[in-house]
Enzyme design. Structure first.
Site, PDB file in Angstrom:
ATOM      1  N   HIS A 240       0.958  -1.375   0.069  1.00 36.40           N
ATOM      2  CA  HIS A 240      -0.016   0.036   0.159  1.00 36.40           C
ATOM      3  C   HIS A 240       0.874   1.191   0.186  1.00 36.40           C
ATOM      4  CE1 HIS A 240      -2.936   3.199   1.457  1.00 36.40           C
ATOM      5  NE2 HIS A 240      -3.752   2.312   1.234  1.00 36.40           N
ATOM      6  N   CYS A 278      -3.748   2.652  -4.530  1.00 38.55           N
ATOM      7  CA  CYS A 278      -4.797   3.550  -3.574  1.00 38.55           C
ATOM      8  C   CYS A 278      -4.742   4.891  -4.198  1.00 38.55           C
ATOM      9  CB  CYS A 278      -4.255   3.552  -2.194  1.00 38.55           C
ATOM     10  SG  CYS A 278      -5.257   4.665  -1.041  1.00 38.55           S
ATOM     11  N   HIS A 305      -7.749   0.856  -4.417  1.00 37.38           N
ATOM     12  CA  HIS A 305      -8.585   1.568  -3.518  1.00 37.38           C
ATOM     13  C   HIS A 305      -9.273   2.578  -4.372  1.00 37.38           C
ATOM     14  CE1 HIS A 305      -6.584   0.151   0.586  1.00 37.38           C
ATOM     15  NE2 HIS A 305      -7.052  -0.794  -0.409  1.00 37.38           N
ATOM     16  N   ASP A 348     -13.132   3.665  -0.287  1.00 38.56           N
ATOM     17  CA  ASP A 348     -12.163   4.188   0.941  1.00 38.56           C
ATOM     18  C   ASP A 348     -12.966   5.304   1.469  1.00 38.56           C
ATOM     19  OD1 ASP A 348     -10.319   3.510   2.812  1.00 38.56           O
ATOM     20  OD2 ASP A 348      -8.713   3.783   1.616  1.00 38.56           O
ATOM     21  N   HIS A 349     -12.571   5.534   2.688  1.00 41.72           N
ATOM     22  CA  HIS A 349     -12.720   6.625   3.427  1.00 41.72           C
ATOM     23  C   HIS A 349     -14.120   7.297   3.052  1.00 41.72           C
ATOM     24  CE1 HIS A 349      -8.215   7.210   4.406  1.00 41.72           C
ATOM     25  NE2 HIS A 349      -8.907   5.899   4.816  1.00 41.72           N
ATOM     26  N   TYR A 365     -14.530   4.737   7.721  1.00 40.89           N
ATOM     27  CA  TYR A 365     -15.083   3.604   7.606  1.00 40.89           C
ATOM     28  C   TYR A 365     -16.666   3.602   8.046  1.00 40.89           C
ATOM     29  CZ  TYR A 365     -10.734   2.009   5.970  1.00 40.89           C
ATOM     30  OH  TYR A 365      -9.558   2.279   5.360  1.00 40.89           O
TER      31      TYR A 365
HETATM   32  C1  DNO Z   1      -6.721   3.700   6.074  1.00 42.83           C
HETATM   33  C2  DNO Z   1      -5.845   2.703   5.330  1.00 42.83           C
HETATM   34  C3  DNO Z   1      -4.648   2.163   5.644  1.00 42.83           C
HETATM   35  C4  DNO Z   1      -4.168   0.937   4.959  1.00 42.83           C
HETATM   36  C5  DNO Z   1      -2.765   0.236   5.221  1.00 42.83           C
HETATM   37  C6  DNO Z   1      -2.477  -0.746   4.394  1.00 42.83           C
HETATM   38  O1  DNO Z   1      -7.726   3.937   6.003  1.00 42.83           O
HETATM   39  O2  DNO Z   1      -5.943   3.121   4.183  1.00 42.83           O
HETATM   40  O3  DNO Z   1      -4.483   2.005   7.148  1.00 42.83           O
HETATM   41  O4  DNO Z   1      -5.334   0.349   4.881  1.00 42.83           O
HETATM   42  O5  DNO Z   1      -1.945   1.220   5.382  1.00 42.83           O
HETATM   43  O6  DNO Z   1      -1.547  -1.569   5.179  1.00 42.83           O
END
Ligand code: DNO
Length: 387
Positions: A240, A278, A305, A348-349, A365
């Site tokens: 990541h 990501c 992501h 994500d987020h 989340y």
């Molecule tokens: C947070 C995430 C990170 C990610 C880790 C992957 O929301 O994007 O915590 O999952 O760094 O190892």
């Protein structure tokens, strides 16, 4: 694209039955209950996998199999920890779970200074305020030499903030940066962190004298050890990127731009040595052109992501809507659908909306915010498939 969702295990208030109703096809999860450095046993993996499958879903991606700190700074324990990592990989591979995320960020994983940045429409989002972050570094951590890492003008703003910041705001900043954003993803800050600042300083100390080149060597060492095991079990390891994708707090960060990713992929040339694309993390760096990077690294991307950020005029950044911002998700979906159909993807987020804020979800989340984002992304995907 396979629609996946990050789920935090049986304790997660967002249940698998809920996920089925909103079109989720695969689950992204980790054995969060296993302490740092311990092997993920075949039994614990099987138990989680069966639970997921009993709900009509599959365990598509491990996020993350954490890399212990002593592997990153090459502590005396590193070979023992790497041996454990290999065993966990073998156990996952034998269970048929073959996409595994990790990261190599020293001490601190993702960073935000505000988890409730209010937007005019009544929702809230995650925000990174440069001045507050520099304040944290220079005036809370009191890191030696920190001021020299920031431009003069930013330091003037830090001085001005010093005059007005309240005790409550200071406590909130520490809680946000060290406890809330890290607690659920970072082994260093699990459980009740009693003295977060003192602990943080101790962790930083371990990296004294470790610059980007040394950290790269430590990553190479790790990869040379684990990639052959990943190959044996058909596992695609996917790092990541750093969030945000630049050096912070005097710590090197080595997965933040095109050059870094090229280095990583060359370090050990193997189908098992891949990348988690990501779009949110990468887009928080003004130096990154996200669609260009997607074209370049699609072949080695094993997990996607989908989120987006917006860099504001002074240099702060915040999460953007999934339809806007520097992530260019429409174009990204088009690129990955053409080059890598079937890739697992998660949003994500999410924002906090419609009562999400009362539910105590892990930061970023939320349920409704992420569901809304998944609906946006699903719409883009359907339109692109129809083009
Ligand atoms: C947070 C995430 C990170 C990610 C880790 C992957 O929301 O994007 O915590 O999952 O760094 O190892």
């Amino acid at each position: 694209m396979e629609k996946t969702w990050r789920w935090f295990g049986e304790q997660d208030p967002i249940t698998l039955a809920m996920l089925r109703q909103i079109g989720v096809e695969g689950v992204v999860t980790a054995l969060h209950q296993v302490p740092d450095g311990e092997v993920w046993s075949a039994a614990a993996i099987a138990q989680r996998k069966n639970y997921i499958e009993s709900h009509g879903l599959k365990w598509s991606v491990v996020e993350s199999l954490p890399v212990s700190e002593a592997i990153k700074y090459a502590g005396p324990d590193r070979d023992r920890l790497i041996a454990g990592y290999k065993q966990s990989l073998a156990n996952l591979g034998q269970a048929g779970i073959t996409t595994v995320v990790y990261n190599f960020m020293p001490v601190i994983d993702w960073i935000r200074t505000d988890l409730h940045h209010q937007l005019p429409d009544g929702t809230s989002t995650l925000y990174f305020d440069q001045v507050r972050f520099a304040y944290f570094d220079c005036c809370i951590l009191n890191r030696e030499g920190a001021a020299a890492d920031y431009p003069e003008q930013l330091m003037q703003q830090v001085q001005a903030l010093k005059e007005t910041i309240t005790e409550q705001e200071i406590a909130d900043l520490v809680d946000t940066i060290i406890v809330k954003t890290q607690g659920f993803v970072n082994e260093n800050f699990k459980g009740d962190v009693v003295q977060p600042v003192a602990l943080f300083r101790q962790l930083l100390d371990r990296y004294k004298g470790i610059g980007p080149d040394q950290l790269r060597e430590n990553l190479r060492y790790f990869l040379q050890e684990v990639i052959p095991v990943a190959e044996r079990y058909g596992i695609k390891l996917c790092i990541h990127p750093d969030d945000p994708p630049f050096a912070v707090l005097g710590l090197p960060r080595i997965v933040g731009n095109t050059h870094d990713i090229e280095w990583l992929l060359d370090a050990v040339d193997s189908p098992s040595n891949g990348f988690t694309f990501c779009a949110g993390s990468l887009s928080a760096g003004a130096h990154n052109d996200i669609p260009a990077m997607a074209r370049k690294f699609a072949a080695k991307t094993h997990f996607l992501h989908l989120r987006s950020t917006e860099i504001l005029p002074g240099g702060d950044f915040m999460e953007a809507s999934h339809t806007e911002g520097r992530g260019h998700l429409v174009e990204l979906i088009r690129i990955f659908e053409a080059l890598r159909p079937g890739l697992p993807m998660r949003v994500d987020h999410g924002k906090l909306m419609l009562g999400d804020g009362d539910k105590n979800y892990n930061p970023g989340y939320s349920f409704l915010g992420r569901m809304y984002a998944l609906a946006q992304v699903s719409g883009m995907l359907a339109a692109i498939k129809n083009e």
